[in-house]
Design a protein around this motif. Structure first.
Motif, PDB file in Angstrom:
ATOM      1  N   CYS A 363      28.910  33.964 -34.958  1.00  0.00           N
ATOM      2  CA  CYS A 363      28.440  32.611 -35.240  1.00  0.00           C
ATOM      3  C   CYS A 363      28.849  31.697 -34.088  1.00  0.00           C
ATOM      4  O   CYS A 363      29.980  31.747 -33.608  1.00  0.00           O
ATOM      5  CB  CYS A 363      29.061  32.115 -36.538  1.00  0.00           C
ATOM      6  N   CYS A 366      31.730  28.865 -35.807  1.00  0.00           N
ATOM      7  CA  CYS A 366      33.072  29.283 -36.259  1.00  0.00           C
ATOM      8  C   CYS A 366      33.512  30.609 -35.652  1.00  0.00           C
ATOM      9  O   CYS A 366      34.647  31.031 -35.839  1.00  0.00           O
ATOM     10  CB  CYS A 366      33.128  29.344 -37.777  1.00  0.00           C
ATOM     11  N   CYS A 385      25.355  31.237 -41.227  1.00  0.00           N
ATOM     12  CA  CYS A 385      26.718  31.775 -41.315  1.00  0.00           C
ATOM     13  C   CYS A 385      27.290  31.529 -42.716  1.00  0.00           C
ATOM     14  O   CYS A 385      27.247  30.411 -43.225  1.00  0.00           O
ATOM     15  CB  CYS A 385      27.597  31.111 -40.260  1.00  0.00           C
ATOM     16  N   CYS A 388      30.657  29.012 -42.139  1.00  0.00           N
ATOM     17  CA  CYS A 388      30.596  27.588 -41.815  1.00  0.00           C
ATOM     18  C   CYS A 388      29.209  27.008 -42.081  1.00  0.00           C
ATOM     19  O   CYS A 388      28.966  25.834 -41.821  1.00  0.00           O
ATOM     20  CB  CYS A 388      31.000  27.364 -40.363  1.00  0.00           C
TER      21      CYS A 388
HETATM   22 ZN   LIG Z   1      30.062  30.148 -38.708  1.00  0.00          ZN
END
Ligand SMILES: [Zn+2]
Length: 1032
Positions: A363, A366, A385, A388
């Motif tokens: 991601c 994050c 994701c 996050c």
């Molecule tokens: Zn993420």
């Protein structure tokens, strides 16, 4: 116990200074400096390290405080150079990592709770009276109460399954109420349906039996129609229900003279029940928040999207939605992570994913790794994701179409899309200096001072090394090990050896300047064992002779570690030092120690000093070691105080292990030591490791416990991590959690394999979330809770008075149970102790923790032993801490020689022993074979090959190999117990009524401790009293 009253939730006290308990000063126990970062903060990004370019640092993240630096409080600043670029070559086979862990001993409690049995009766009846007096109305049945409860009343009966309705939030409690002695068995409780598969908590209530002859009326309110039939005539109102008869009003019942120990929850029952329902089955990890079988149950685990419980176990598999709820219940939210856990041969080893120079898909925000929690959208071009919620583009190389339910067509072909655990080949981005790592090295460092030569230890080590070096760990597909080896001996100076393959004789170089250690040779110090085998054997033959005439008694220690670390640094490889050491290092050198063992500190506010290192040399040395990937395994052979608290700092902070053999005697202890040495050399291990735990929004990892080092608040660093080491991670809310999305955890460990390959090992676990407290309690795992409490308490002993820590533990135990009682259990008199089904033996195990020698302030116990056990427990996984705090006690006289399975254990109490019996006790560190004075002579003959009890020689640590079926069966049982345990258990033969029985008795943890520490029964009364106070 605590005078301070309750309210004050210790675990949350750090976030709420001023609340409740006087703010203690450390970590769990209230370190004010341990302020959580501001709510709502963005979780730090970055691969594993903060060094990732482009990593987003948490805005406003707090500067590292002392609490962030590992359990010994080692401070560190600066960041070790770390990981980055370029795809190394790879193979397709995942390494199969393996094994397990250990433990020893017991005893605490405040003097108040002493005379057991009566207490319960009187206390409980006192409560009862209170009830009446206060004119309380009968508890209303309408209160939401879920679930199963175990309540404490009288002889047990088999738990009744209770099944909840779909959408089961608010149901009347299905607790089964137990009756007094002689009561007819109850019919099964009414059932409710629950939609979810899987076992549902059982419920059982225990009640102390009423005084003989007393008959009690129905105790339950009419609403308990469910239980109607059982209630009739059977109900004990004296504890359970509300007042019904004038006879009760008359006063408390007669104190019980003897409360049946069978009436309190039995850990054996819990273990056997779980075995019966889940043992031998396949457990699939496809359901989020599913509670796995407990650690003592053997089953086959199949990864279907969540990490196996062998890798991650949680204190609860259902997190409360809000932090208010979490504070209300005070159940710690934690995961015990054992990233390199051994997987049995009938389970699938981890797959290895290789994206070549593209590296792992992560991601953008994050930095979480691709996993089953990522949701693909827009025809497969993007993914959201799960951690996050960021929408990311799917990299072109990774694109795949979606099927009609939105799943990628290659879902089942890619481990990272369908499995909870897998490995990635790391690119050069993840390597130090962007260079592929060199294979690790092992350096053997032998203390050749006078006593070690004289008692034959040096010769023993040298002989053994010749054999064990043949078994250096290697990658599965390789023929030989890539690990290089080196040798150093020392007393107050250091001797390096050149064992280059082309030498006819090894060469020795002496370094006398121990103040500023340097490595006198590079070429020829670290060598391939196979190539240099003859020179190495030559050296190992010569070492005992070389120092045979040495009278040197003084040793150095810090310079030894320094030398090993410098050698690894010079060779630019990670590695492990095996140090064989015997004495307090008193020679004039850095890290010199003095004997500061002071029993007068015991039971004072200064007791914590005994657990702290006496100099900060070792902490800064540990920091250097970690930054160079140098792990330390320490084998100690002390004949007196050696200051384990100081010597153990480096092993403790570098992912190493300490082994201790008190008063080592060649003929008795060499087998135990050699097994440990072989195991430590051969075990699966990852080097130069850094672990990051990511979470979905709403909560985050706040505290870490283990043989680890932390330079900042998020990266757990380990010079090495082996299959037996576990890191316990605590989580706190920083926002609300949603029942829909649950709570997701991803643990990523970047490390170097024994073959010198850089890899990422990923473990994912999805937990449920609920706004119902009952769900939280239902999903608890007592064994993981005890692991957490042990580590947080043992970390706190460095900074806080033990008395305070013990009080906090007792308070929190009572609080957790009171909250359940108040919010989840069915209506019943306050005088009734009701335990959640999942935590039936929580008070028992908590008492065992409180009685452990670390927390028990007693001058009789050696300071080194306490420091040693503290350090061991800090690195333990759940199975090992369970066995350590509640030993296994097996009847041997009833062994069925035709059955190869372990016999059912009995409870750890003297009352379970019999004069005619033989019992085996194991806790992961020690094993005892206890012989009753009237043991059957034929059995004695079969096991020891001597005619009677009197002839048995207790001075042995190995059983003779008698050909009888009993002997074979017993030795096989001992091997089974030993399997999977990281420490070799030393066998002690104990005869009933002989002096040595005293030691054995300390392990009968349900009884009152030899050095203090209450019995299980007393502790239960004490906890019950606290709960009643809380509820009032
Ligand atoms: Zn993420």
């Amino acid at each position: 116990m605590s005078q301070q009253g309750y309210v004050a939730t210790p675990p949350y006290s750090q976030s709420q200074p001023g609340m409740g308990l006087s703010p203690p000063h450390y970590g769990h126990y209230g370190d004010p400096s341990h302020a959580p970062s501001p709510p709502g903060m963005v979780k730090p990004a970055g691969p594993l390290g903060a060094t990732n370019p482009g990593a987003v640092l948490p805005p406003g993240a707090p500067p590292p405080g002392p609490h962030q630096f590992g359990q010994n409080g080692a401070h560190a600043s600066g960041q070790p150079p770390q990981r980055f670029p370029g795809p190394p070559p790879v193979n397709n086979v995942a390494p199969s990592y393996a094994p397990y862990q250990p433990s020893t001993q017991p005893s605490y409690l405040p003097p108040e709770a002493t005379s057991s049995v009566t207490h319960l009766g009187t206390q409980l009846s006192a409560m009862q009276i209170n009830n009446y007096a206060s004119g309380m109305t009968p508890p209303s049945q309408g209160s939401p109460g879920p679930l199963s409860a175990t309540s404490f009343q009288g002889p047990p009966r088999p738990p009744q399954p209770s099944i909840l309705q779909p959408g089961s939030q608010v149901l009347p409690p299905p607790p089964t109420v137990l009756n007094g002695p002689g009561a007819p068995p109850l019919p099964p409780t009414a059932h409710r349906q629950e939609g979810l598969p899987g076992p549902v908590p059982l419920s059982a209530q225990y009640q102390p039996p009423p005084p003989p002859g007393q008959t009690l009326g129905a105790g339950y309110p009419p609403q308990q129609a469910n239980y109607g039939p059982q209630m009739a005539g059977a109900q004990l109102s004296y504890l359970g229900g509300f007042p019904t008869g004038p006879s009760q009003m008359a006063g408390p019942p007669q104190p019980q003279k003897k409360l049946d120990p069978d009436s309190i929850p039995s850990p054996i029952q819990v273990i056997e029940d779980d075995r019966a329902t889940r043992g031998g089955q396949v457990y699939t990890t496809n359901i989020r928040g599913q509670v796995p079988p407990i650690v003592t149950t053997d089953c086959v685990i199949q990864d279907q999207g969540n990490a196996s419980p062998r890798y991650i176990r949680c204190t609860t598999y259902c997190f409360p939605c809000t932090s208010d709820m979490a504070k209300q219940a005070q159940i710690p939210l934690a995961a015990v992570i054992k990233p390199f856990a051994t997987i049995p041969s009938n389970e699938t080893p981890l797959y290895l994913v290789n994206h070549g120079e593209n590296g792992p898909v992560r991601c953008n925000r994050c930095k979480a790794y691709m996993c089953p929690f990522m949701q693909f959208i827009e025809g497969g071009r993007k993914y959201q994701c799960g951690f996050c919620n960021c929408i990311n583009d799917v990299p072109p190389f990774y694109f795949q179409h979606l099927d009609h339910i939105g799943r990628r067509l290659d879902h089942y072909e890619k481990p990272e899309l369908s499995l909870g655990s897998y490995e990635y080949v790391a690119t050069l981005d993840y390597c130090r200096k962007n260079k592929p790592p060199n294979p690790p090295a092992f350096i053997f460092m032998i203390d050749v001072s006078y006593s070690n030569i004289k008692n034959g230890l040096v010769k023993l080590i040298c002989e053994e090394l010749k054999t064990v070096l043949e078994k250096l760990p290697k990658e599965e597909q390789e023929e030989t090990s890539a690990i290089r080896v080196g040798f150093i001996t020392y007393n107050k100076v250091l001797h390096f050896f050149n064992v280059k393959s082309n030498l006819a004789q090894p060469q020795m170089m002496v370094v006398t300047d121990v103040g500023e250690v340097f490595v006198p040779l590079l070429d020829g110090f670290l060598v391939n064992y196979q190539e240099s085998q003859s020179v190495i054997h030559n050296l190992l033959d010569q070492i005992p002779e070389m120092f045979a005439d040495s009278n040197e008694n003084e040793t150095v220690f810090a310079p030894v570690i320094q030398a090993g670390m410098e050698a690894l640094k010079a060779a630019e490889c990670p590695g492990k030092l095996f140090i064989f050491h015997s004495s307090l290092p008193t020679a004039d050198a850095p890290g010199k120690l003095k004997n500061r063992d002071d029993k007068k500190l015991v039971n004072t506010d200064k007791e914590k000093l005994l657990f702290q290192p006496q100099t900060n040399v070792y902490e800064s040395l540990a920091k250097d070691c970690v930054s160079h990937g140098c792990s330390v395994a320490l084998f100690l052979f002390p004949s007196q105080y050696v200051d384990v608290a100081s010597l153990g700092v480096v092993p403790q902070l570098t992912g190493g292990t300490i082994y201790k053999y008190n008063h080592f005697q060649m003929h008795l202890d060499s087998q135990q030591f050699l097994k440990d040495l072989r195991n430590d050399i051969e075990k699966k291990i990852g080097f130069d490791a850094i672990m990051r735990v990511r979470t979905s929004t709403g909560f985050r990892a706040t505290d870490f416990f283990g043989a680890i080092f932390m330079n900042n608040t998020t990266d757990v660093e380990m010079a090495a991590m082996d299959c037996d080491k576990a890191v316990t991670v605590e989580f706190k809310h920083d926002d609300k959690l949603s029942e829909d999305t649950g709570a997701l955890i991803q643990c990523a460990v970047l490390y170097t394999t024994i073959g010198g390959q850089r890899r990422l090992r990923i473990h994912n676990l999805g937990l449920k979330c609920s706004s119902q407290l009952a769900e939280l309690y239902k999903s608890c795992e007592t064994d993981a809770l005890i692991n957490f409490f042990a580590k947080s308490a043992f970390k706190a002993v460095l900074h806080q008075p033990l008395k305070v820590i013990r009080e906090i533990l007792v308070n929190q135990t009572a609080h957790i149970l009171a909250c359940y009682r108040k919010n989840c259990a069915g209506p019943s008199a306050v005088s009734q102790l009701i335990l959640p089904e999942s935590m039936k033996v929580f008070p028992l195990y908590m008492n065992c923790l409180l009685k452990n020698c670390v927390l028990l302030s007693r001058p009789e116990i050696s300071t080194d032993e306490r420091a040693y056990q503290r350090q061991l427990v800090m690195a333990m996984g759940v199975a090992d801490s369970q066995l350590f705090f509640y030993p296994q006690l097996l009847p041997i006289h009833t062994l069925d020689v035709k059955n190869t399975e372990l016999p059912a254990a009995v409870r750890c109490s003297e009352s379970r022993l019999s004069e005619e019996g033989i019992f085996l006790l194991a806790n992961g560190l020690n094993m005892f074979l206890w012989l009753g004075v009237s043991s059957p002579p034929e059995l004695i003959q079969a096991i020891f090959n001597v005619p009677s009890f009197a002839h048995v020689n207790t001075d042995m640590t190995l059983l003779p190999e008698v050909g009888s079926p009993h002997s074979q069966q017993l030795r096989m049982t001992m091997n089974l117990l030993q399997q999977k345990r990281p420490y070799s258990m030393k066998l002690t033969i104990v005869k009933q009524r002989e002096q040595s029985e005293m030691v054995f008795r300390q392990f009968l943890v349900e009884d009152k401790g030899l050095y203090g520490g209450s019995s299980y029964m007393d502790f239960l009364c004490c906890v019950h009293k606290e709960i009643c106070q809380l509820l009032n």
